[in-house]
Motif scaffolding. Structure first.
Motif, PDB file in Angstrom:
ATOM      1  N   PRO A  37      49.306  68.574  18.236  1.00  0.00           N
ATOM      2  CA  PRO A  37      49.021  69.420  17.067  1.00  0.00           C
ATOM      3  C   PRO A  37      47.850  70.355  17.349  1.00  0.00           C
ATOM      4  O   PRO A  37      46.943  70.029  18.102  1.00  0.00           O
ATOM      5  N   ALA A  38      47.895  71.521  16.719  1.00  0.00           N
ATOM      6  CA  ALA A  38      46.897  72.552  16.986  1.00  0.00           C
ATOM      7  C   ALA A  38      45.522  72.178  16.439  1.00  0.00           C
ATOM      8  O   ALA A  38      44.505  72.531  17.007  1.00  0.00           O
ATOM      9  N   ALA A  39      45.482  71.483  15.315  1.00  0.00           N
ATOM     10  CA  ALA A  39      44.201  71.173  14.684  1.00  0.00           C
ATOM     11  C   ALA A  39      44.090  69.665  14.457  1.00  0.00           C
ATOM     12  O   ALA A  39      45.069  68.936  14.463  1.00  0.00           O
ATOM     13  N   PHE A  40      42.874  69.233  14.226  1.00  0.00           N
ATOM     14  CA  PHE A  40      42.632  67.819  13.931  1.00  0.00           C
ATOM     15  C   PHE A  40      43.132  67.511  12.524  1.00  0.00           C
ATOM     16  O   PHE A  40      42.823  68.251  11.596  1.00  0.00           O
ATOM     17  N   PRO A  41      43.883  66.447  12.324  1.00  0.00           N
ATOM     18  CA  PRO A  41      44.397  66.130  10.983  1.00  0.00           C
ATOM     19  C   PRO A  41      43.297  65.546  10.084  1.00  0.00           C
ATOM     20  O   PRO A  41      43.081  64.341  10.035  1.00  0.00           O
ATOM     21  N   TRP A  42      42.588  66.420   9.395  1.00  0.00           N
ATOM     22  CA  TRP A  42      41.452  66.003   8.570  1.00  0.00           C
ATOM     23  C   TRP A  42      41.856  65.086   7.423  1.00  0.00           C
ATOM     24  O   TRP A  42      41.085  64.245   6.999  1.00  0.00           O
ATOM     25  N   GLN A  43      43.068  65.266   6.918  1.00  0.00           N
ATOM     26  CA  GLN A  43      43.505  64.452   5.782  1.00  0.00           C
ATOM     27  C   GLN A  43      43.551  62.977   6.167  1.00  0.00           C
ATOM     28  O   GLN A  43      43.204  62.112   5.371  1.00  0.00           O
ATOM     29  N   ARG A  44      43.920  62.698   7.401  1.00  0.00           N
ATOM     30  CA  ARG A  44      43.980  61.318   7.865  1.00  0.00           C
ATOM     31  C   ARG A  44      42.597  60.676   7.869  1.00  0.00           C
ATOM     32  O   ARG A  44      42.451  59.472   7.712  1.00  0.00           O
ATOM     33  N   LEU A  45      41.569  61.464   8.031  1.00  0.00           N
ATOM     34  CA  LEU A  45      40.207  60.960   8.073  1.00  0.00           C
ATOM     35  C   LEU A  45      39.520  61.019   6.715  1.00  0.00           C
ATOM     36  O   LEU A  45      38.739  60.133   6.365  1.00  0.00           O
ATOM     37  N   LEU A  46      39.807  62.056   5.935  1.00  0.00           N
ATOM     38  CA  LEU A  46      39.105  62.248   4.669  1.00  0.00           C
ATOM     39  C   LEU A  46      39.521  61.255   3.591  1.00  0.00           C
ATOM     40  O   LEU A  46      38.681  60.840   2.788  1.00  0.00           O
ATOM     41  N   ILE A  47      40.779  60.883   3.543  1.00  0.00           N
ATOM     42  CA  ILE A  47      41.242  59.977   2.488  1.00  0.00           C
ATOM     43  C   ILE A  47      40.538  58.620   2.569  1.00  0.00           C
ATOM     44  O   ILE A  47      40.023  58.136   1.553  1.00  0.00           O
ATOM     45  N   PRO A  48      40.447  57.958   3.732  1.00  0.00           N
ATOM     46  CA  PRO A  48      39.712  56.690   3.768  1.00  0.00           C
ATOM     47  C   PRO A  48      38.229  56.843   3.406  1.00  0.00           C
ATOM     48  O   PRO A  48      37.653  55.971   2.741  1.00  0.00           O
ATOM     49  N   PHE A  49      37.604  57.956   3.841  1.00  0.00           N
ATOM     50  CA  PHE A  49      36.200  58.159   3.497  1.00  0.00           C
ATOM     51  C   PHE A  49      36.028  58.413   2.003  1.00  0.00           C
ATOM     52  O   PHE A  49      35.042  57.979   1.405  1.00  0.00           O
ATOM     53  N   ALA A  50      36.961  59.109   1.385  1.00  0.00           N
ATOM     54  CA  ALA A  50      36.887  59.337  -0.059  1.00  0.00           C
ATOM     55  C   ALA A  50      37.037  58.020  -0.821  1.00  0.00           C
ATOM     56  O   ALA A  50      36.308  57.759  -1.789  1.00  0.00           O
ATOM     57  N   ILE A  51      37.938  57.164  -0.362  1.00  0.00           N
ATOM     58  CA  ILE A  51      38.125  55.865  -1.014  1.00  0.00           C
ATOM     59  C   ILE A  51      36.876  55.002  -0.833  1.00  0.00           C
ATOM     60  O   ILE A  51      36.405  54.359  -1.775  1.00  0.00           O
ATOM     61  N   ALA A  52      36.315  54.997   0.374  1.00  0.00           N
ATOM     62  CA  ALA A  52      35.112  54.203   0.627  1.00  0.00           C
ATOM     63  C   ALA A  52      33.928  54.727  -0.187  1.00  0.00           C
ATOM     64  O   ALA A  52      33.133  53.950  -0.716  1.00  0.00           O
ATOM     65  N   GLY A  53      33.806  56.053  -0.298  1.00  0.00           N
ATOM     66  CA  GLY A  53      32.724  56.631  -1.094  1.00  0.00           C
ATOM     67  C   GLY A  53      32.855  56.289  -2.564  1.00  0.00           C
ATOM     68  O   GLY A  53      31.869  55.951  -3.230  1.00  0.00           O
ATOM     69  N   ALA A  54      34.078  56.353  -3.087  1.00  0.00           N
ATOM     70  CA  ALA A  54      34.297  56.001  -4.493  1.00  0.00           C
ATOM     71  C   ALA A  54      33.992  54.521  -4.727  1.00  0.00           C
ATOM     72  O   ALA A  54      33.399  54.158  -5.756  1.00  0.00           O
ATOM     73  N   LEU A  57      30.141  54.136  -4.717  1.00  0.00           N
ATOM     74  CA  LEU A  57      29.548  54.620  -5.972  1.00  0.00           C
ATOM     75  C   LEU A  57      29.860  53.685  -7.132  1.00  0.00           C
ATOM     76  O   LEU A  57      28.997  53.426  -7.982  1.00  0.00           O
ATOM     77  N   GLY A  58      31.064  53.175  -7.179  1.00  0.00           N
ATOM     78  CA  GLY A  58      31.428  52.233  -8.228  1.00  0.00           C
ATOM     79  C   GLY A  58      30.620  50.950  -8.148  1.00  0.00           C
ATOM     80  O   GLY A  58      30.189  50.413  -9.172  1.00  0.00           O
ATOM     81  N   THR A  59      30.395  50.465  -6.931  1.00  0.00           N
ATOM     82  CA  THR A  59      29.604  49.248  -6.748  1.00  0.00           C
ATOM     83  C   THR A  59      28.164  49.473  -7.203  1.00  0.00           C
ATOM     84  O   THR A  59      27.584  48.627  -7.894  1.00  0.00           O
ATOM     85  N   TRP A  60      27.580  50.616  -6.823  1.00  0.00           N
ATOM     86  CA  TRP A  60      26.217  50.911  -7.256  1.00  0.00           C
ATOM     87  C   TRP A  60      26.146  51.059  -8.778  1.00  0.00           C
ATOM     88  O   TRP A  60      25.155  50.667  -9.405  1.00  0.00           O
ATOM     89  N   GLY A  61      27.180  51.605  -9.382  1.00  0.00           N
ATOM     90  CA  GLY A  61      27.216  51.717 -10.835  1.00  0.00           C
ATOM     91  C   GLY A  61      27.232  50.359 -11.506  1.00  0.00           C
ATOM     92  O   GLY A  61      26.538  50.134 -12.508  1.00  0.00           O
TER      93      GLY A  61
END
Length: 100
Positions: A37-54, A57-61
């Motif tokens: 593939p021409a570019a790095f598949p960012w979606q494959r990396l961003l979705i797990p980081f978004a879930i971990a970030g949420a 944040l939920g745990t800190w809340g």
């Protein structure tokens, strides 16, 4: 060093009879080459980081809410103890809060 192509084949993955039939009938031979593939598949990396970030944040809340509830409970207990005065049972008297 590359190995020579065996007789009767144009490449190890294309049989000779397929190539010869295509030449005899005039059909083109299509060779598909897969490329990276021409570019790095960012979606494959961003979705797990978004879930971990949420989740973080939920745990800190939740931790913040529990700390706030404990603080409110401690203040409530202090106010009740200060208002009630000394408590006695069976001749033993306990003073729950210091007098001002």
């Amino acid at each position: 060093m590359s190995q020579p192509t065996p007789p009767g084949q144009i490449a190890p993955h294309i049989p000779a009879d397929v190539f010869q039939r295509a030449q005899a009938t005039g059909q083109p031979v299509v060779v598909v080459v897969q490329s990276a593939p021409a570019a790095f598949p960012w979606q494959r990396l961003l979705i797990p980081f978004a879930i971990a970030g949420a989740a973080a944040l939920g745990t800190w809340g939740v931790v913040l809410a529990i700390a706030w509830l404990m603080d409110a409970a401690a203040h409530t207990a202090t106010v009740i103890a200060g208002t009630a005065g000394p408590i006695g049972a069976g001749g033993i008297t306990l003073k729950l809060a210091r007098s001002k």
